[in-house]
Design an enzyme around this catalytic site. Structure first.
Site, PDB file in Angstrom:
ATOM      1  N   HIS A   1       5.221 -14.048  55.383  1.00 13.44           N
ATOM      2  CA  HIS A   1       5.787 -13.573  54.185  1.00 13.44           C
ATOM      3  C   HIS A   1       6.601 -14.508  53.360  1.00 13.44           C
ATOM      4  O   HIS A   1       6.308 -14.558  52.151  1.00 13.44           O
ATOM      5  CB  HIS A   1       7.027 -12.297  54.461  1.00 13.44           C
ATOM      6  CG  HIS A   1       6.286 -11.164  55.227  1.00 13.44           C
ATOM      7  ND1 HIS A   1       6.878 -10.781  56.379  1.00 13.44           N
ATOM      8  CD2 HIS A   1       5.057 -10.355  54.847  1.00 13.44           C
ATOM      9  CE1 HIS A   1       5.963  -9.524  56.702  1.00 13.44           C
ATOM     10  NE2 HIS A   1       5.268  -9.451  55.759  1.00 13.44           N
TER      11      HIS A   1
ATOM     12  N   LYS B   1       7.773   6.723  58.277  1.00 13.98           N
ATOM     13  CA  LYS B   1       7.098   5.552  59.136  1.00 13.98           C
ATOM     14  C   LYS B   1       8.289   5.010  59.923  1.00 13.98           C
ATOM     15  O   LYS B   1       9.347   4.617  59.554  1.00 13.98           O
ATOM     16  CB  LYS B   1       6.769   4.270  58.113  1.00 13.98           C
ATOM     17  CG  LYS B   1       5.855   3.399  58.857  1.00 13.98           C
ATOM     18  CD  LYS B   1       5.139   2.314  57.963  1.00 13.98           C
ATOM     19  CE  LYS B   1       4.715   1.104  58.520  1.00 13.98           C
ATOM     20  NZ  LYS B   1       4.154   0.403  57.533  1.00 13.98           N
TER      21      LYS B   1
ATOM     22  N   ARG C   1      -4.535 -12.228  54.841  1.00 16.35           N
ATOM     23  CA  ARG C   1      -4.755 -13.104  56.015  1.00 16.35           C
ATOM     24  C   ARG C   1      -5.971 -13.299  56.431  1.00 16.35           C
ATOM     25  O   ARG C   1      -6.628 -14.163  56.814  1.00 16.35           O
ATOM     26  CB  ARG C   1      -3.851 -12.634  57.030  1.00 16.35           C
ATOM     27  CG  ARG C   1      -2.401 -13.156  57.055  1.00 16.35           C
ATOM     28  CD  ARG C   1      -1.659 -12.233  58.120  1.00 16.35           C
ATOM     29  NE  ARG C   1      -1.715 -10.821  58.015  1.00 16.35           N
ATOM     30  CZ  ARG C   1      -1.081  -9.810  58.360  1.00 16.35           C
ATOM     31  NH1 ARG C   1      -0.141 -10.167  59.253  1.00 16.35           N
ATOM     32  NH2 ARG C   1      -1.176  -8.615  58.333  1.00 16.35           N
TER      33      ARG C   1
ATOM     34  N   SER D   1       4.159  -8.674  61.494  1.00 18.67           N
ATOM     35  CA  SER D   1       5.311  -8.086  61.901  1.00 18.67           C
ATOM     36  C   SER D   1       5.316  -7.401  63.317  1.00 18.67           C
ATOM     37  O   SER D   1       6.147  -7.510  64.134  1.00 18.67           O
ATOM     38  CB  SER D   1       5.816  -7.040  60.873  1.00 18.67           C
ATOM     39  OG  SER D   1       6.193  -7.930  59.697  1.00 18.67           O
TER      40      SER D   1
HETATM   41  O1  PNS Z   1       3.591  -3.969  54.177  1.00 17.82           O
HETATM   42  P1  PNS Z   1       2.872  -2.593  54.076  1.00 17.82           P
HETATM   43  O2  PNS Z   1       3.506  -1.735  54.815  1.00 17.82           O
HETATM   44  O3  PNS Z   1       1.140  -2.862  54.204  1.00 17.82           O
HETATM   45  O4  PNS Z   1       3.196  -2.309  52.522  1.00 17.82           O
HETATM   46  C1  PNS Z   1       2.497  -1.177  51.804  1.00 17.82           C
HETATM   47  C2  PNS Z   1       3.169  -0.972  50.539  1.00 17.82           C
HETATM   48  C3  PNS Z   1       4.699  -0.616  50.841  1.00 17.82           C
HETATM   49  C4  PNS Z   1       3.082  -2.093  49.596  1.00 17.82           C
HETATM   50  C5  PNS Z   1       2.545   0.516  49.870  1.00 17.82           C
HETATM   51  O5  PNS Z   1       2.598   1.417  51.318  1.00 17.82           O
HETATM   52  C6  PNS Z   1       3.192   0.980  48.615  1.00 17.82           C
HETATM   53  O6  PNS Z   1       3.184   0.457  47.721  1.00 17.82           O
HETATM   54  N1  PNS Z   1       3.721   2.161  48.908  1.00 17.82           N
HETATM   55  C7  PNS Z   1       4.588   2.998  47.977  1.00 17.82           C
HETATM   56  C8  PNS Z   1       3.911   4.227  47.413  1.00 17.82           C
HETATM   57  C9  PNS Z   1       2.579   3.642  46.623  1.00 17.82           C
HETATM   58  O7  PNS Z   1       2.803   3.407  45.334  1.00 17.82           O
HETATM   59  N2  PNS Z   1       1.372   4.007  47.030  1.00 17.82           N
HETATM   60  C10 PNS Z   1       0.118   3.360  46.545  1.00 17.82           C
HETATM   61  C11 PNS Z   1      -0.397   4.364  45.459  1.00 17.82           C
HETATM   62  S1  PNS Z   1      -0.669   5.732  46.239  1.00 17.82           S
END
Ligand code: PNS
Length: 166
Positions: A18, A42, A91, A129
């Site tokens: 990150h 989560k 990645r 992670s």
């Molecule tokens: O590191 P991650 O867990 O893959 O990140 C996912 C993240 C936080 C980028 C994604 O889940 C997110 O943006 N969630 C907020 C709700 C949202 O806008 N979802 C996408 C459109 S429905």
């Protein structure tokens, strides 16, 4: 005009992969907001506040990096913060499908916000992670894969060192 990118994620916890994406992003953007999703559904190892603190410590040499917590839709948060770009790291090909879906949904929700993908440095390609948490839980050596503060906090979390040894 300042080019601001939002770098969203769970960051449970932040890894050197990150950090690498933030550093690459700083070559393109004037300012990066690392945005941690507050997601009660989560299960996470660290609280959002703990995650925020670890990222802040790890990136404190960059005055143009801010760490924040958000909930709700990412595109709404980006708009609120006047950011035109969402930054994501990739990645492997296996991540493409999910990232593609996320980017297209975000575009559908707000056409003004663009998603930019950056490739992680090769040395971080296998780091996530989850794999870090698994290794740390069994007392595996994760030094050099995460910032020192994360290494320390993981050891504390898994009861491998006492937090009073500071
Ligand atoms: O590191 P991650 O867990 O893959 O990140 C996912 C993240 C936080 C980028 C994604 O889940 C997110 O943006 N969630 C907020 C709700 C949202 O806008 N979802 C996408 C459109 S429905």
């Amino acid at each position: 005009m300042q080019r601001t990118a939002i770098y969203p994620g769970s960051f449970d916890p932040v890894t050197n992969g990150h950090i690498d994406i933030v550093e690459r992003g700083l070559k393109i953007f004037d300012r990066i907001i690392v945005a941690i999703l507050r997601n009660p559904s989560k299960k996470s190892l660290f609280t959002v506040e703990e995650r925020k603190e670890m990222i802040e410590i790890s990136l404190n040499k960059y005055s143009n990096v801010e760490v924040d917590i958000f909930d709700g839709l990412l595109v709404d948060y980006a708009k609120k913060r006047d950011a035109g770009t969402i930054l994501r790291g990739m990645r492997a090909v296996s991540e493409f499908e999910y990232e593609f879906q996320l980017a297209l949904m975000n575009r559908k929700l707000n056409r003004e916000v663009q998603t930019v993908f950056l490739m992680t440095g090769l040395r971080w390609i296998f780091i996530s992670s989850s794999i870090i948490k698994e290794a740390a839980s069994f007392n595996g050596n994760i030094n050099g894969m995460v910032p020192p503060i994360v290494s320390k906090k993981l050891k504390e979390k898994f009861g491998l060192i006492s937090s009073s040894n500071e």
